[in-house]
Design a protein around this motif. Structure first.
Motif, PDB file in Angstrom:
ATOM      1  N   LEU A  58       0.803  -1.220   0.000  1.00  0.00           N
ATOM      2  CA  LEU A  58       0.000   0.000   0.000  1.00  0.00           C
ATOM      3  C   LEU A  58       0.833   1.267   0.000  1.00  0.00           C
ATOM      4  CD1 LEU A  58      -2.919  -0.890   2.430  1.00  0.00           C
ATOM      5  CD2 LEU A  58      -2.764  -1.146  -0.041  1.00  0.00           C
ATOM      6  N   VAL A  59       2.028   1.207   0.579  1.00  0.00           N
ATOM      7  CA  VAL A  59       2.873   2.388   0.614  1.00  0.00           C
ATOM      8  C   VAL A  59       3.218   2.823  -0.806  1.00  0.00           C
ATOM      9  CG1 VAL A  59       5.071   3.328   1.416  1.00  0.00           C
ATOM     10  CG2 VAL A  59       3.782   1.749   2.873  1.00  0.00           C
ATOM     11  N   ALA A  60       3.572   1.862  -1.646  1.00  0.00           N
ATOM     12  CA  ALA A  60       3.874   2.170  -3.045  1.00  0.00           C
ATOM     13  C   ALA A  60       2.621   2.618  -3.787  1.00  0.00           C
ATOM     14  CB  ALA A  60       4.493   0.951  -3.728  1.00  0.00           C
ATOM     15  N   LEU A  61       1.509   1.989  -3.487  1.00  0.00           N
ATOM     16  CA  LEU A  61       0.260   2.327  -4.173  1.00  0.00           C
ATOM     17  C   LEU A  61      -0.200   3.734  -3.816  1.00  0.00           C
ATOM     18  CD1 LEU A  61      -2.027   1.438  -6.000  1.00  0.00           C
ATOM     19  CD2 LEU A  61      -3.129   0.363  -4.037  1.00  0.00           C
ATOM     20  N   ALA A  62       0.001   4.137  -2.568  1.00  0.00           N
ATOM     21  CA  ALA A  62      -0.390   5.486  -2.148  1.00  0.00           C
ATOM     22  C   ALA A  62       0.466   6.546  -2.821  1.00  0.00           C
ATOM     23  CB  ALA A  62      -0.294   5.609  -0.629  1.00  0.00           C
ATOM     24  N   GLY A  63       1.723   6.212  -3.112  1.00  0.00           N
ATOM     25  CA  GLY A  63       2.598   7.157  -3.791  1.00  0.00           C
ATOM     26  C   GLY A  63       3.582   7.833  -2.849  1.00  0.00           C
ATOM     27  N   ALA A  64       4.784   8.077  -3.340  1.00  0.00           N
ATOM     28  CA  ALA A  64       5.835   8.672  -2.517  1.00  0.00           C
ATOM     29  C   ALA A  64       5.478  10.077  -2.045  1.00  0.00           C
ATOM     30  CB  ALA A  64       7.151   8.708  -3.307  1.00  0.00           C
ATOM     31  N   ASP A  65       4.662  10.800  -2.823  1.00  0.00           N
ATOM     32  CA  ASP A  65       4.322  12.169  -2.463  1.00  0.00           C
ATOM     33  C   ASP A  65       3.326  12.254  -1.317  1.00  0.00           C
ATOM     34  OD1 ASP A  65       2.319  11.050  -4.011  1.00  0.00           O
ATOM     35  OD2 ASP A  65       1.740  12.960  -4.925  1.00  0.00           O
ATOM     36  N   THR A  66       2.877  11.105  -0.807  1.00  0.00           N
ATOM     37  CA  THR A  66       1.912  11.091   0.303  1.00  0.00           C
ATOM     38  C   THR A  66       2.565  10.716   1.625  1.00  0.00           C
ATOM     39  OG1 THR A  66       1.279   8.754  -0.007  1.00  0.00           O
ATOM     40  CG2 THR A  66       0.078  10.411  -1.305  1.00  0.00           C
ATOM     41  N   SER A  67       3.883  10.611   1.669  1.00  0.00           N
ATOM     42  CA  SER A  67       4.577  10.086   2.847  1.00  0.00           C
ATOM     43  C   SER A  67       4.351  10.919   4.107  1.00  0.00           C
ATOM     44  CB  SER A  67       6.079   9.974   2.580  1.00  0.00           C
ATOM     45  OG  SER A  67       6.629  11.256   2.297  1.00  0.00           O
ATOM     46  N   ALA A  68       4.022  12.204   3.960  1.00  0.00           N
ATOM     47  CA  ALA A  68       3.817  13.051   5.135  1.00  0.00           C
ATOM     48  C   ALA A  68       2.341  13.303   5.432  1.00  0.00           C
ATOM     49  CB  ALA A  68       4.531  14.387   4.936  1.00  0.00           C
ATOM     50  N   ARG A  69       1.443  12.714   4.655  1.00  0.00           N
ATOM     51  CA  ARG A  69       0.013  12.972   4.813  1.00  0.00           C
ATOM     52  C   ARG A  69      -0.621  11.972   5.779  1.00  0.00           C
ATOM     53  NH1 ARG A  69      -2.480  13.718  -1.105  1.00  0.00           N
ATOM     54  NH2 ARG A  69      -4.033  14.931   0.053  1.00  0.00           N
ATOM     55  N   ARG A  70      -1.753  12.371   6.387  1.00  0.00           N
ATOM     56  CA  ARG A  70      -2.406  11.513   7.382  1.00  0.00           C
ATOM     57  C   ARG A  70      -3.021  10.282   6.726  1.00  0.00           C
ATOM     58  NH1 ARG A  70      -3.562  11.808  12.490  1.00  0.00           N
ATOM     59  NH2 ARG A  70      -2.919  14.008  12.591  1.00  0.00           N
ATOM     60  N   TRP A  71      -2.819   9.131   7.384  1.00  0.00           N
ATOM     61  CA  TRP A  71      -3.303   7.834   6.891  1.00  0.00           C
ATOM     62  C   TRP A  71      -4.264   7.271   7.928  1.00  0.00           C
ATOM     63  CZ3 TRP A  71      -0.154   4.724   3.074  1.00  0.00           C
ATOM     64  CH2 TRP A  71      -0.731   3.468   2.800  1.00  0.00           C
ATOM     65  N   LEU A  72      -5.439   6.843   7.494  1.00  0.00           N
ATOM     66  CA  LEU A  72      -6.437   6.226   8.373  1.00  0.00           C
ATOM     67  C   LEU A  72      -6.637   4.785   7.954  1.00  0.00           C
ATOM     68  CD1 LEU A  72      -8.786   6.480  10.514  1.00  0.00           C
ATOM     69  CD2 LEU A  72     -10.262   7.066   8.577  1.00  0.00           C
ATOM     70  N   ASP A  73      -6.416   3.849   8.882  1.00  0.00           N
ATOM     71  CA  ASP A  73      -6.581   2.425   8.592  1.00  0.00           C
ATOM     72  C   ASP A  73      -7.814   1.906   9.320  1.00  0.00           C
ATOM     73  OD1 ASP A  73      -5.805  -0.090   7.449  1.00  0.00           O
ATOM     74  OD2 ASP A  73      -5.101  -0.682   9.439  1.00  0.00           O
ATOM     75  N   ILE A  74      -8.765   1.363   8.573  1.00  0.00           N
ATOM     76  CA  ILE A  74     -10.029   0.883   9.123  1.00  0.00           C
ATOM     77  C   ILE A  74      -9.934  -0.599   9.467  1.00  0.00           C
ATOM     78  CG2 ILE A  74     -12.494   0.578   8.688  1.00  0.00           C
ATOM     79  CD1 ILE A  74     -12.297   2.854   6.645  1.00  0.00           C
ATOM     80  N   GLY A  75     -10.304  -0.960  10.684  1.00  0.00           N
ATOM     81  CA  GLY A  75     -10.273  -2.364  11.088  1.00  0.00           C
ATOM     82  C   GLY A  75      -8.861  -2.910  11.144  1.00  0.00           C
ATOM     83  N   THR A  76      -7.992  -2.218  11.858  1.00  0.00           N
ATOM     84  CA  THR A  76      -6.561  -2.564  11.877  1.00  0.00           C
ATOM     85  C   THR A  76      -6.294  -3.961  12.439  1.00  0.00           C
ATOM     86  OG1 THR A  76      -6.023  -0.231  12.163  1.00  0.00           O
ATOM     87  CG2 THR A  76      -4.296  -1.820  12.670  1.00  0.00           C
ATOM     88  N   GLY A  77      -7.136  -4.419  13.357  1.00  0.00           N
ATOM     89  CA  GLY A  77      -6.965  -5.767  13.900  1.00  0.00           C
ATOM     90  C   GLY A  77      -5.635  -5.933  14.601  1.00  0.00           C
TER      91      GLY A  77
END
Length: 202
Positions: A58-77
């Motif tokens: 997912l890190v690659a899919l989100a893109g390198a330019d998003t590395s400092a942006r907020r990430w919300l993970d649903i149902g982290t388990g």
């Protein structure tokens, strides 16, 4: 992919320090596994291949330019993909897990791994989580159809952000890859096993 291959893959992409941080987290998951069902017991011997590498796609899919942006993970388990993502990127991460014991485990991981300033754990349903996120991820927490539709109205999703969803290829129906053009299917890199289909919604 063997476990050694999986760790080498992680080191190649994210560096030795990231691999060490992930190793500490993996050890915590394995230690806690007998006490609560964080991951399927049958996948513990292949935790790097089945869970760590799968999450890091997912890190690659989100893109390198998003590395400092907020990430919300649903149902982290048990921490996949949210905790894994937090251990290899700089941006803030919100982990949403409604089951109290799992949320407590995630909070323990945050404390022991020194992520207190980066990671927030929400012991609630996503509807009650307050987070203005640029990236939202969900790993096998709903049907593919619901995962495709939900992000379009999610209040936590910042305008211009993206949604990353994943469904096991073994659980997907033949029709699941063509739900009215809602999803763009993204398969794993050639060095990994295609156990899960990830898709991106912008």
């Amino acid at each position: 992919m063997t476990e050694d291959d999986a760790q080498a893959w992680v080191t190649d992409l994210f560096g030795a320090e990231a691999t060490e941080r992930l190793s500490a987290f993996v050890a915590m998951v394995v230690e806690e596994a007998p006490h609560q069902n964080l991951i399927a017991p049958s996948t513990i011997p292949t935790i790097w291949d089945r869970h760590v590498v799968d999450s890091l796609q997912l890190v690659a899919l989100a893109g390198a330019d998003t590395s400092a942006r907020r990430w919300l993970d649903i149902g982290t388990g048990g921490g996949f993909p949210g905790m894994v993502v937090a251990l290899v990127r700089e941006g803030p991460v919100d982990l949403v897990e409604p089951r109290r014991r799992r949320a407590d485990f995630l909070q323990l991981c945050v404390a022991r791994l020194g992520l207190g300033e980066q990671v927030r754990v929400h012991a609630s349903k996503v509807e009650n989580a307050s987070a203005d996120a640029a990236i939202i991820s969900a790993r096998a927490v709903a049907s593919l159809q619901n995962l495709c539709v939900a992000p379009r109205t999610a209040p936590q999703r910042r305008r211009g952000g993206c949604f990353l969803g994943g469904v096991s290829t073994r659980r997907s129906s033949p029709r699941s890859s063509s739900i009215g053009g809602l999803c763009s299917t993204w398969n794993k890199a050639s060095r990994t096993r295609s156990r899960r289909s990830w898709f991106w919604i912008g």
